[in-house]
Design a protein around this motif. Sequence first.
Motif, PDB file in Angstrom:
ATOM      1  N   LYS A 154      57.810  73.022 -14.534  1.00  0.00           N
ATOM      2  CA  LYS A 154      58.630  73.822 -13.628  1.00  0.00           C
ATOM      3  C   LYS A 154      57.958  73.831 -12.266  1.00  0.00           C
ATOM      4  CE  LYS A 154      56.582  78.105 -15.418  1.00  0.00           C
ATOM      5  NZ  LYS A 154      56.870  79.430 -16.020  1.00  0.00           N
ATOM      6  N   VAL A 155      58.744  74.092 -11.235  1.00  0.00           N
ATOM      7  CA  VAL A 155      58.224  74.018  -9.868  1.00  0.00           C
ATOM      8  C   VAL A 155      58.863  75.108  -9.012  1.00  0.00           C
ATOM      9  CG1 VAL A 155      59.951  72.244  -9.278  1.00  0.00           C
ATOM     10  CG2 VAL A 155      57.931  72.530  -7.839  1.00  0.00           C
ATOM     11  N   THR A 156      58.025  75.726  -8.189  1.00  0.00           N
ATOM     12  CA  THR A 156      58.489  76.648  -7.152  1.00  0.00           C
ATOM     13  C   THR A 156      58.268  75.980  -5.808  1.00  0.00           C
ATOM     14  OG1 THR A 156      57.936  78.618  -8.456  1.00  0.00           O
ATOM     15  CG2 THR A 156      58.150  78.915  -6.082  1.00  0.00           C
ATOM     16  N   VAL A 157      59.324  75.911  -5.005  1.00  0.00           N
ATOM     17  CA  VAL A 157      59.247  75.271  -3.691  1.00  0.00           C
ATOM     18  C   VAL A 157      59.426  76.331  -2.614  1.00  0.00           C
ATOM     19  CG1 VAL A 157      60.122  73.457  -2.186  1.00  0.00           C
ATOM     20  CG2 VAL A 157      60.257  73.181  -4.674  1.00  0.00           C
ATOM     21  N   VAL A 158      58.446  76.428  -1.726  1.00  0.00           N
ATOM     22  CA  VAL A 158      58.525  77.353  -0.597  1.00  0.00           C
ATOM     23  C   VAL A 158      58.883  76.547   0.644  1.00  0.00           C
ATOM     24  CG1 VAL A 158      57.270  79.007   0.822  1.00  0.00           C
ATOM     25  CG2 VAL A 158      56.828  78.895  -1.631  1.00  0.00           C
ATOM     26  N   GLU A 159      60.038  76.817   1.194  1.00  0.00           N
ATOM     27  CA  GLU A 159      60.541  76.082   2.361  1.00  0.00           C
ATOM     28  C   GLU A 159      60.969  77.076   3.429  1.00  0.00           C
ATOM     29  OE1 GLU A 159      61.561  74.003   5.248  1.00  0.00           O
ATOM     30  OE2 GLU A 159      60.804  72.861   3.532  1.00  0.00           O
ATOM     31  N   LEU A 160      60.498  76.865   4.649  1.00  0.00           N
ATOM     32  CA  LEU A 160      60.774  77.801   5.735  1.00  0.00           C
ATOM     33  C   LEU A 160      62.221  77.743   6.200  1.00  0.00           C
ATOM     34  CD1 LEU A 160      59.708  79.837   7.836  1.00  0.00           C
ATOM     35  CD2 LEU A 160      59.038  77.889   9.258  1.00  0.00           C
ATOM     36  N   GLU A 161      62.785  76.536   6.265  1.00  0.00           N
ATOM     37  CA  GLU A 161      64.112  76.353   6.852  1.00  0.00           C
ATOM     38  C   GLU A 161      65.177  76.177   5.767  1.00  0.00           C
ATOM     39  OE1 GLU A 161      64.790  76.697   9.921  1.00  0.00           O
ATOM     40  OE2 GLU A 161      62.761  76.733  10.739  1.00  0.00           O
ATOM     41  N   PRO A 162      66.115  77.125   5.647  1.00  0.00           N
ATOM     42  CA  PRO A 162      67.171  76.967   4.627  1.00  0.00           C
ATOM     43  C   PRO A 162      68.039  75.738   4.862  1.00  0.00           C
ATOM     44  CG  PRO A 162      67.636  78.824   6.102  1.00  0.00           C
ATOM     45  CD  PRO A 162      66.239  78.392   6.388  1.00  0.00           C
ATOM     46  N   GLY A 163      68.093  75.258   6.106  1.00  0.00           N
ATOM     47  CA  GLY A 163      68.869  74.057   6.392  1.00  0.00           C
ATOM     48  C   GLY A 163      68.373  72.843   5.646  1.00  0.00           C
ATOM     49  N   TYR A 164      67.058  72.785   5.390  1.00  0.00           N
ATOM     50  CA  TYR A 164      66.507  71.661   4.643  1.00  0.00           C
ATOM     51  C   TYR A 164      66.995  71.679   3.193  1.00  0.00           C
ATOM     52  CZ  TYR A 164      63.279  69.850   8.158  1.00  0.00           C
ATOM     53  OH  TYR A 164      62.745  69.261   9.286  1.00  0.00           O
ATOM     54  N   VAL A 165      67.189  72.856   2.642  1.00  0.00           N
ATOM     55  CA  VAL A 165      67.702  72.952   1.272  1.00  0.00           C
ATOM     56  C   VAL A 165      69.105  72.361   1.206  1.00  0.00           C
ATOM     57  CG1 VAL A 165      68.255  74.504  -0.630  1.00  0.00           C
ATOM     58  CG2 VAL A 165      66.309  75.011   0.862  1.00  0.00           C
ATOM     59  N   GLU A 166      69.930  72.694   2.192  1.00  0.00           N
ATOM     60  CA  GLU A 166      71.293  72.165   2.208  1.00  0.00           C
ATOM     61  C   GLU A 166      71.297  70.651   2.404  1.00  0.00           C
ATOM     62  OE1 GLU A 166      73.965  73.959   1.404  1.00  0.00           O
ATOM     63  OE2 GLU A 166      72.442  75.496   1.030  1.00  0.00           O
ATOM     64  N   LEU A 167      70.422  70.146   3.260  1.00  0.00           N
ATOM     65  CA  LEU A 167      70.340  68.696   3.454  1.00  0.00           C
ATOM     66  C   LEU A 167      69.871  68.005   2.177  1.00  0.00           C
ATOM     67  CD1 LEU A 167      68.776  68.422   7.033  1.00  0.00           C
ATOM     68  CD2 LEU A 167      71.154  67.984   6.357  1.00  0.00           C
ATOM     69  N   ALA A 168      68.931  68.629   1.482  1.00  0.00           N
ATOM     70  CA  ALA A 168      68.434  68.042   0.234  1.00  0.00           C
ATOM     71  C   ALA A 168      69.538  68.008  -0.819  1.00  0.00           C
ATOM     72  CB  ALA A 168      67.233  68.830  -0.281  1.00  0.00           C
ATOM     73  N   LYS A 169      70.376  69.025  -0.850  1.00  0.00           N
ATOM     74  CA  LYS A 169      71.496  69.036  -1.794  1.00  0.00           C
ATOM     75  C   LYS A 169      72.516  67.953  -1.441  1.00  0.00           C
ATOM     76  CE  LYS A 169      73.242  73.135  -2.603  1.00  0.00           C
ATOM     77  NZ  LYS A 169      73.670  74.545  -2.317  1.00  0.00           N
ATOM     78  N   ARG A 170      72.776  67.767  -0.156  1.00  0.00           N
ATOM     79  CA  ARG A 170      73.802  66.818   0.270  1.00  0.00           C
ATOM     80  C   ARG A 170      73.347  65.361   0.199  1.00  0.00           C
ATOM     81  NH1 ARG A 170      75.779  68.296   6.131  1.00  0.00           N
ATOM     82  NH2 ARG A 170      76.911  66.322   5.780  1.00  0.00           N
ATOM     83  N   PHE A 171      72.084  65.133   0.529  1.00  0.00           N
ATOM     84  CA  PHE A 171      71.646  63.745   0.723  1.00  0.00           C
ATOM     85  C   PHE A 171      70.512  63.286  -0.196  1.00  0.00           C
ATOM     86  CE2 PHE A 171      73.334  65.162   4.870  1.00  0.00           C
ATOM     87  CZ  PHE A 171      74.346  64.229   5.031  1.00  0.00           C
ATOM     88  N   PHE A 172      69.792  64.213  -0.835  1.00  0.00           N
ATOM     89  CA  PHE A 172      68.645  63.818  -1.653  1.00  0.00           C
ATOM     90  C   PHE A 172      68.767  64.287  -3.102  1.00  0.00           C
ATOM     91  CE2 PHE A 172      67.121  63.503   2.673  1.00  0.00           C
ATOM     92  CZ  PHE A 172      66.393  62.319   2.654  1.00  0.00           C
TER      93      PHE A 172
END
Length: 239
Positions: free
Chosen positions: A102-120
């Motif tokens: 399992k993994v916990t990811v700490v990311e400052l910018e919520p926009g990166y989460v959306e980009l990761a969902k759309r493109f990665f």
Amino acid sequence: MTLLEQFLLYFFPKTRFKSKEKHIEIVDKIENGRAVRLLLYDGVRESGMFLDKYGDRDPLFYYMRTLKIAFDHYKGLDNMLLIGGGGFVLPRIYLNGHPERKVTVVELEPGYVELAKRFFFLDTNDKRIKIVISDGESYIAQEAYKLTPSEKYSFIVYDAYIGDDPDTGILSERSLREAKKLLTPDGIYAFNMINEARDVISMETRLAQATLKRIFNYTKIVPCPNGGNCILFASDRKL
């Protein structure tokens, strides 16, 4: 992807996304005969993956290959904290073929989460992935005295950059000591560090290692194959 599509991509890289400020780009292209997708910030490669069927298994970036060797080599690294999500490529590689992890990811910018969902291909429905929107230093400070022994992480990875600029606060001695409280007794802290020049270990890396030696029993610098990055490891486990 068909041979024709790869042929066209070789000569005509395709921009999948560009932010309004034009800092962030997502580009498809061919590298070393394989289709890849890159996340760029002001032209600097922040994240990337192969687009073929081996994309979940083969890291594109050399520093991710080095980290994969580490979490496959050292036993028991089944609960990872990743500081800096980017394209969320490393979590997919870490979890691939390992239902126990399992993994916990700490990311400052919520926009990166959306980009990761759309493109990665980030799957936010995967129960093995927890995403926290915060800066890494604050998260470490908040969690350092809260986690129970069973909740602690066996592997922490620092990969928080904006272009080539690191989050220097997380490399302070105070933050590093707090981060150790998040680790299991034989846990490992790994830092993706950028070299000053190819195959030249940066002064920042040397200084961080000196600080870590005051906190952990063992440290180790592992140069990545292309020489542009190195991984700095720290642990009370022999490395």
